[in-house]
Design a protein around this motif. Sequence first.
Motif, PDB file in Angstrom:
ATOM      1  N   THR A  21       0.814  -1.216   0.000  1.00  0.00           N
ATOM      2  CA  THR A  21       0.000   0.000   0.000  1.00  0.00           C
ATOM      3  C   THR A  21       0.847   1.265   0.000  1.00  0.00           C
ATOM      4  OG1 THR A  21      -0.192  -0.154   2.421  1.00  0.00           O
ATOM      5  CG2 THR A  21      -1.994  -1.068   1.101  1.00  0.00           C
ATOM      6  N   ARG A  36      -2.947  -2.608  -5.996  1.00  0.00           N
ATOM      7  CA  ARG A  36      -1.557  -2.167  -5.992  1.00  0.00           C
ATOM      8  C   ARG A  36      -0.686  -3.397  -5.754  1.00  0.00           C
ATOM      9  NH1 ARG A  36      -2.652   2.343  -1.656  1.00  0.00           N
ATOM     10  NH2 ARG A  36      -4.501   1.025  -1.431  1.00  0.00           N
ATOM     11  N   ASP A 220      -7.833  -2.413  -4.161  1.00  0.00           N
ATOM     12  CA  ASP A 220      -8.217  -1.063  -3.739  1.00  0.00           C
ATOM     13  C   ASP A 220      -9.477  -1.065  -2.882  1.00  0.00           C
ATOM     14  OD1 ASP A 220      -6.053  -0.207  -5.176  1.00  0.00           O
ATOM     15  OD2 ASP A 220      -7.199   0.820  -6.745  1.00  0.00           O
ATOM     16  N   THR A 223      -8.670  -1.037   0.809  1.00  0.00           N
ATOM     17  CA  THR A 223      -7.708  -0.048   1.299  1.00  0.00           C
ATOM     18  C   THR A 223      -8.068   0.483   2.678  1.00  0.00           C
ATOM     19  OG1 THR A 223      -7.072   0.609  -0.943  1.00  0.00           O
ATOM     20  CG2 THR A 223      -6.649   2.186   0.828  1.00  0.00           C
ATOM     21  N   GLU A 227      -5.722   0.166   6.025  1.00  0.00           N
ATOM     22  CA  GLU A 227      -5.228   1.339   6.748  1.00  0.00           C
ATOM     23  C   GLU A 227      -5.601   1.282   8.220  1.00  0.00           C
ATOM     24  OE1 GLU A 227      -6.867   4.555   4.514  1.00  0.00           O
ATOM     25  OE2 GLU A 227      -5.239   4.539   3.014  1.00  0.00           O
TER      26      GLU A 227
END
Length: 339
Positions: A21, A36, A220, A223, A227
């Motif tokens: 990430t 990613r 994605d 994500t 996080e």
Amino acid sequence: MTTPAYPGVEGAYLALIELATQNAEHPISARGNDAREVIGAGFRLADPRQRLPYLAERKANPVFHHAEALWYLAGRRDLEMIAYYAPSMRSSSPDGVHLRGSAYGHVLFNPAPGERLSPFERVLELIRSEHDSKRGYIPVFSATELAVLDNPDVACLAGLHFLARDGRLHMVCTMRANDLDCGLLSDVFSFTMIQEFAAVQLSLQLGTYTHFIGSAHVCDRNTERVERVLAEAAGRPSPVRFESRAMPADTSMATIAQLIDHERVLRTNTVRYSAADVARLGLDPYWQQTVLLFEVYRQLRHEESRQVGADVLEALDPGLRWLVGHRWAACAMPVGSAR
């Protein structure tokens, strides 16, 4: 040795999702899945029994992990069992009945047509006859899978390599691709269970587990969760730790068949087990934990109670109790209960 080493899967998982990430090499969009990617990632686990992450934001699902590992060990490829725990897997089946590429256990534990032994059994025979053999590799991915252009279920697992050295069984896993936030955790859990099962059959100690990935990626759509997980790990004073049991030395394919029978009657809501019932099943306490998890899930799926039975939750090992309590509100132990 340059492969990054970690005590257990949690450290490897955190390092890889941070890498993909925050230092991704490529944005990719394979079959419409934006992600990613880092090409060529790997790690080694010193203790493969540390196969579960204790991260509240990740909410790992130990019920599915145990079910998938058992599904592999039983050599199955049917949706009837595994889709009960992960309904989304139905979208990968071309016929609505079976899985193909992702049914790794069907390749590992079933003889090919005309063969007497499964690839797994052949590797065990090889290691018994030649302890330092380098040939104990079982390929799973087949190039023929690419012949079907719209194949919804191409194997992510390239193969497993078993290496007996100095009284320990080490294993190297090679993946063509891994979704680091989802597939990685379930893969490592199941593959280290297969490794430990092999070690038990060979009367060897459990060695290291090494995992290599061609396309290591984070989608994605995940994500935000990634996080939150990284923020939790960075902000906690110390990691959550629990002891892990060793697989019993008498575990055999007969044990797996017995567990499959208990899984079936719980999945179909044919029986209801109390903790005392599970203790009387004749299973080693190690495998009783698996049955207890299936009973937890049976209650979640089939009973209207707002709370899973306290006796079943209290009989779980502390790490499993922590995980189900953080995943499902109905599994949270009341304040003051045993922990």
